[in-house]
Design a protein around this motif. Sequence first.
Motif, short mmCIF file in Angstrom:
data_model
loop_
_atom_site.label_atom_id
_atom_site.label_comp_id
_atom_site.label_asym_id
_atom_site.label_seq_id
_atom_site.Cartn_x
_atom_site.Cartn_y
_atom_site.Cartn_z
N THR A 1 -4.01 6.53 -11.99
CA THR A 1 -5.10 6.14 -11.09
C THR A 1 -6.12 5.28 -11.82
OG1 THR A 1 -4.81 8.18 -9.82
CG2 THR A 1 -6.88 6.99 -9.55
N GLU A 2 -6.43 5.65 -13.06
CA GLU A 2 -7.37 4.87 -13.85
C GLU A 2 -6.81 3.50 -14.17
OE1 GLU A 2 -9.56 5.09 -18.23
OE2 GLU A 2 -8.54 6.85 -17.40
N LEU A 3 -5.51 3.43 -14.51
CA LEU A 3 -4.90 2.16 -14.84
C LEU A 3 -4.84 1.22 -13.63
CD1 LEU A 3 -1.93 3.00 -17.25
CD2 LEU A 3 -4.03 1.76 -17.78
N LYS A 4 -4.59 1.78 -12.46
CA LYS A 4 -4.48 0.94 -11.26
C LYS A 4 -5.77 0.18 -11.00
CE LYS A 4 -2.41 2.27 -7.56
NZ LYS A 4 -1.98 3.05 -6.36
N GLU A 5 -6.90 0.75 -11.40
CA GLU A 5 -8.18 0.11 -11.17
C GLU A 5 -8.49 -0.98 -12.21
OE1 GLU A 5 -10.93 3.29 -11.25
OE2 GLU A 5 -10.26 4.18 -9.35
N LYS A 6 -7.70 -1.04 -13.30
CA LYS A 6 -8.07 -1.93 -14.40
C LYS A 6 -7.04 -3.01 -14.70
CE LYS A 6 -10.87 1.56 -16.77
NZ LYS A 6 -11.07 2.32 -18.01
N VAL A 7 -5.83 -2.89 -14.16
CA VAL A 7 -4.80 -3.87 -14.50
C VAL A 7 -4.55 -4.79 -13.32
CG1 VAL A 7 -3.69 -2.34 -16.16
CG2 VAL A 7 -2.96 -2.28 -13.78
N TYR A 8 -3.85 -5.89 -13.61
CA TYR A 8 -3.64 -6.92 -12.60
C TYR A 8 -2.28 -6.81 -11.90
CZ TYR A 8 -7.49 -8.95 -15.20
OH TYR A 8 -8.69 -9.14 -15.84
N PHE A 9 -1.47 -5.82 -12.27
CA PHE A 9 -0.16 -5.67 -11.63
C PHE A 9 -0.10 -4.38 -10.83
CE2 PHE A 9 0.14 -4.41 -16.11
CZ PHE A 9 0.45 -3.06 -15.98
N THR A 10 0.97 -4.24 -10.07
CA THR A 10 1.13 -3.11 -9.17
C THR A 10 1.71 -1.91 -9.92
OG1 THR A 10 1.54 -4.61 -7.32
CG2 THR A 10 2.23 -2.31 -7.05
N ILE A 11 1.11 -0.73 -9.69
CA ILE A 11 1.61 0.52 -10.27
C ILE A 11 1.94 1.47 -9.13
CG2 ILE A 11 1.10 2.51 -11.73
CD1 ILE A 11 -0.72 0.80 -13.38
N GLU A 12 3.17 1.89 -9.06
CA GLU A 12 3.61 2.88 -8.07
C GLU A 12 4.15 4.10 -8.80
OE1 GLU A 12 6.41 1.05 -5.49
OE2 GLU A 12 4.95 -0.33 -4.58
N TYR A 13 3.96 5.27 -8.20
CA TYR A 13 4.40 6.48 -8.89
C TYR A 13 4.77 7.57 -7.89
CZ TYR A 13 -0.56 7.45 -8.04
OH TYR A 13 -1.79 7.59 -7.45
N LYS A 14 5.63 8.45 -8.35
CA LYS A 14 6.01 9.66 -7.63
C LYS A 14 6.00 10.80 -8.64
CE LYS A 14 9.64 11.87 -4.90
NZ LYS A 14 11.01 11.75 -4.32
#
Length: 347
Positions: free
Chosen positions: A221-234
Amino acid sequence: MKSLVSRTLLLGLLFLAVASSLLVSFLGVSSVDPWIALGTDMEAGLPVGGWLLLLIAALAAGIAWWTELANRSSVTETKRVLEALVLNEDKVMTVNEMRHIPAELKPSLMRVNRLLKSQRTSLSRISNERAENQEKLIQEQLVMERQRLARELHDSVSQQLFAASMLLSSMTEGQEAPPLLLQTEKMVQQAQLEMRALLLHLRPAALHNKSLRQGLFELLTELKEKVYFTIEYKLEDVPLPKGAEDHLFRIAQETLSNTLRHSKATEVHVLFVERNGLAILRVQDNGVGFGSDQAKSTSYGLKHIEERAVEIGAVSKIVSVPSEGTIVEVKVPIERRESDDSSAARG
């Protein structure tokens, strides 16, 4: 030598006194003729009294020499046993090895042996505990230093890079910017990714009483706010020992950090699930990947990931195709207790 001479004289006087007492009892003191005969009757050139004195002297010397040898043997054996105890050689404490030691000393030597064993065991345990405590203290200090360094980098360099990135974005927005300015913007953005990857490495590996699912969720969640690419997770709740969770969390950190630094990916998928009695952690990106020749020299952290997996009895697999991406997968066997199995069966 002095002790031998003094022991011979003492025994000689003792035997002379005994012989004199016996002669007095047999010959009596009323008549002097038998006593004169002892000094005058010759046997092989010596009077009988002379032979008697010679016999007393020889007997005293023989007994003194025999006792001296016995004492020396006992002292030598006792000295050897004591030296062996000091050198921690327990094999000398057998009955056969102690046959020349006086019987009254053997129980004391055995007690000393047991005491030394106990003391050595205690000292070894104390030394091990001290080393473990020292190692633990060093690790705690390292974690604190890493946290301090991460805070300073975040509050200074990371904020300045963010400000520079925002400034460059405003300068290149809405108009055709010079190529040099666009290149500078990309360099600053790459520097931001490098800084975030470094901060990710500096974060402590422990979950601090959180489950692995919770730790991964907060991290992503923290990384999603700071990087420029898409992060998906399960992410699923999977029952694992604390040590296995900490290692898997660190593997996820290292993999994501290397993805930020090297992959140039636009999408990252993180999976943590339980399937067929296995806890599966998988991190997949669509970045540049690498070939088998690059794997030996790359700084992708592959060796550290494999080592951490081995420490928790897991199987790791790293698959990478140039220009298509990389998959890092770790499978950990789940050991369930019998009570858990029986309760699940009743349910």
